[in-house]
Design an enzyme around this catalytic site. Structure first.
Site, PDB file in Angstrom:
ATOM      1  N   GLY A   1      21.993   4.744   7.953  1.00  0.00           N
ATOM      2  CA  GLY A   1      20.837   4.462   7.120  1.00  0.00           C
ATOM      3  C   GLY A   1      20.697   5.359   5.916  1.00  0.00           C
ATOM      4  O   GLY A   1      21.636   6.013   5.488  1.00  0.00           O
ATOM      5  N   SER A   2      19.477   5.404   5.428  1.00  0.00           N
ATOM      6  CA  SER A   2      19.126   6.038   4.167  1.00  0.00           C
ATOM      7  C   SER A   2      19.303   7.553   4.194  1.00  0.00           C
ATOM      8  O   SER A   2      19.090   8.203   5.220  1.00  0.00           O
ATOM      9  CB  SER A   2      17.668   5.709   3.848  1.00  0.00           C
ATOM     10  OG  SER A   2      17.192   6.505   2.788  1.00  0.00           O
ATOM     11  N   THR A   3      19.612   8.103   3.031  1.00  0.00           N
ATOM     12  CA  THR A   3      19.716   9.553   2.884  1.00  0.00           C
ATOM     13  C   THR A   3      18.371  10.237   3.119  1.00  0.00           C
ATOM     14  O   THR A   3      18.333  11.433   3.371  1.00  0.00           O
ATOM     15  CB  THR A   3      20.250   9.940   1.500  1.00  0.00           C
ATOM     16  OG1 THR A   3      19.407   9.349   0.501  1.00  0.00           O
ATOM     17  CG2 THR A   3      21.681   9.477   1.312  1.00  0.00           C
TER      18      THR A   3
ATOM     19  N   GLY B   1      16.816  10.003   5.653  1.00  0.00           N
ATOM     20  CA  GLY B   1      16.884  10.407   7.047  1.00  0.00           C
ATOM     21  C   GLY B   1      17.001  11.918   7.208  1.00  0.00           C
ATOM     22  O   GLY B   1      16.461  12.489   8.167  1.00  0.00           O
TER      23      GLY B   1
END
Length: 136
Positions: A61-63, A65
């Site tokens: 997922g997204s950075t 995170g």
């Protein structure tokens, strides 16, 4: 039993294993205020990662995170340590900025050695995980 591994974020922590074969997206899978897995399709749905040795294959997922891991730490609901099959940058950065011990590439498959509820020590400074096999 000592299992050698690769150090990602240094530190030493002891805790109860919480194991999942599902990757984790910290942005969306975990509530940063409670440490509870909130994704209904996730194997750990409804469980808290707070104070656990969180064992999962890798992050996804997204950075953002990385920042969610830091929020977990700031809210005192972060895992005590994390073990991955293969860490990726999102989880690595989150662990490093939060001071959460993180290891990967264990010399033995953690999914064959560990089960949820086991108590282990993650010594990422020494590049090993210690498992007390007498507890079973």
């Amino acid at each position: 039993m000592r299992i050698n591994c690769r150090t990602i974020a240094r530190g030493v922590a002891e805790g109860e294993v919480l194991l999942t074969r599902d990757p984790i997206s910290f942005l969306g899978n975990v509530d940063p205020h409670t440490g509870i897995v909130v994704e209904p399709q996730h194997e750990l749905y409804g469980q808290s990662i707070c104070g656990k040795v969180l064992v999962f294959p890798y992050g996804k997922g997204s950075t953002v995170g990385s920042y969610v891991i830091y929020q977990l730490f700031k809210n005192n609901v972060a895992p005590a340590a994390m073990i991955n099959l293969e860490s990726e940058p999102i989880v690595a950065v989150g662990a490093i900025i939060s001071g959460i011990p993180l290891v990967d590439r264990l010399e033995n498959d953690p999914f064959e050695l560990l089960k949820s509820g086991d108590r282990i020590i993650v010594n990422s400074t020494g590049s090993f995980v210690e498992i007390n096999k007498d507890q079973s």
